[in-house]
Design an enzyme around this catalytic site. Structure first.
Site, PDB file in Angstrom:
ATOM      1  N   THR A 176      16.124  42.930  -5.266  1.00  0.00           N
ATOM      2  CA  THR A 176      15.120  43.849  -4.724  1.00  0.00           C
ATOM      3  C   THR A 176      15.023  45.087  -5.612  1.00  0.00           C
ATOM      4  OG1 THR A 176      15.421  43.096  -2.482  1.00  0.00           O
ATOM      5  CG2 THR A 176      14.746  45.377  -2.732  1.00  0.00           C
ATOM      6  N   GLY A 206      13.247  41.076   5.918  1.00  0.00           N
ATOM      7  CA  GLY A 206      14.472  41.876   5.774  1.00  0.00           C
ATOM      8  C   GLY A 206      14.212  43.356   6.008  1.00  0.00           C
ATOM      9  N   THR A 227      19.196  48.202  -0.990  1.00  0.00           N
ATOM     10  CA  THR A 227      19.214  46.786  -1.381  1.00  0.00           C
ATOM     11  C   THR A 227      20.497  46.173  -0.852  1.00  0.00           C
ATOM     12  OG1 THR A 227      19.284  45.204  -3.193  1.00  0.00           O
ATOM     13  CG2 THR A 227      20.213  47.386  -3.646  1.00  0.00           C
ATOM     14  N   GLY A 230      19.775  42.187   4.136  1.00  0.00           N
ATOM     15  CA  GLY A 230      18.786  42.869   4.966  1.00  0.00           C
ATOM     16  C   GLY A 230      19.097  42.895   6.446  1.00  0.00           C
TER      17      GLY A 230
END
Ligand code: ASP
Length: 309
Positions: A176, A206, A227, A230
């Protein structure tokens, strides 16, 4: 003039030194530096924190190296479902999109939700209708194809596994992307973008597009982009939790970020990290995994581009 600064991330995870070739490492660092410099240049020229975080995330989305935009992971049905969010700490305006496909830069669509709609969060078909109304180009699936991501998917397709890819394969990671910035006027902003988890199904979403969980900005306290796993970051309301610790417990940016990443989120077994900035331009980038692709640059002269602990 306020100290201005920007921090970006390209995901956290099992990133152990020596695992990557020096060439690959340079490729990641080069991509991070490109995004960092582009965002920073906007701040140098007096641009807003919102513009800077969008620009940095757009560049990371355009790279195949990260799990966002071009490099997004595959879902259980071999498609891409992307999520993104952006928040302006000055106004508390925010925009988010989820379960979208074919959009080259999901973060820009999130910004358009913030600026051009009455809403905060649009998902799936409705978000795509909104994009089409704004004449967004819809990219072919081939634009998002990446062999590495496809191989990751092949390994676990047809299984019930939709865990984050690093828990399936030891040497993989979250990818991410995100950015946080503080501009010359002391306004802050945060943006986050992701392809989510490899082999995800059932419309799984997420923390990345959820304001307060994976992304948050408030001039009163801080701007945060997360990040990691999630599900845990949603349950920990991580980004907002950092802001709350600063507001209600008078913690510094670093103390609050460390408390959440090294204590609170670990207690519920959440792994990952975050990047944070406050209105004085201070930066924190804690993570509880082996590594996190990250970089930061401040008008006080400090610049870092790092992967490992
Ligand atoms: N937080 C993201 C998600 O759960 C994954 C990541 O950070 O790479 O969708």
């Amino acid at each position: 003039m306020n100290t201005f600064s920007i921090a970006i991330h390209g995901g956290a995870g099992t990133l152990v030194k020596g695992m990557m070739t020096p060439e690959k490492e340079q490729e990641y660092k080069g991509a991070l530096k490109l995004a960092l410099d582009a965002g920073y240049l906007i701040l140098v020229n007096g641009g807003s924190a919102v513009e800077a975080v969008e620009e940095a995330v757009v560049i990371l989305e355009n790279s195949h190296l990260f799990n966002a935009g071009k490099g997004s992971v595959f879902t259980a049905t071999e498609t891409h479902e992307m999520d993104a969010s952006i928040m302006d700490g000055k106004t508390l305006n925010a925009g988010a999109v989820s379960l979208i496909n074919g959009i080259k830069n999901p973060v820009s669509l999130a910004k358009d939700v913030m600026r051009k709609s009455e809403h905060v969060f649009l998902a799936g078909d409705g978000a795509m209708q909104f994009a089409k109304q704004l004449n967004y180009k819809i990219e072919e699936d081939s634009y998002f194809y990446d062999k590495f991501r496809h191989d990751q998917w092949i390994e676990i397709k047809d299984t019930d596994s939709f865990q984050l890819d690093h828990s399936v394969k030891k040497d993989s990671k979250f990818g991410t992307v995100g950015a946080v910035a503080c501009d010359q006027n002391g306004n802050i902003a945060a943006a986050t973008s992701t392809g989510g988890m490899t082999n995800k199904k059932w419309g799984r979403v997420g923390d990345s597009p959820m304001i307060g969980a994976g992304n948050y900005a408030n001039n009163k306290t801080c701007a945060i982009s997360c990040t990691g796993s999630g599900e845990f970051f949603i349950r920990g309301v991580v980004a907002y939790d950092v802001a709350c610790l600063m507001e209600h417990k008078n913690m510094s940016l670093k103390e609050a970020s460390d408390e959440v990443i090294y204590k609170r989120i670990l207690k519920i077994k959440g792994d990952g990290g975050l990047i944070a900035v406050d209105t004085k331009g201070n930066i924190a980038m804690p993570f509880n995994t082996e590594g996190m692709y990250r970089a930061s640059k401040s008008s006080n002269g400090k610049e870092e581009v790092l992967i490992y602990k």
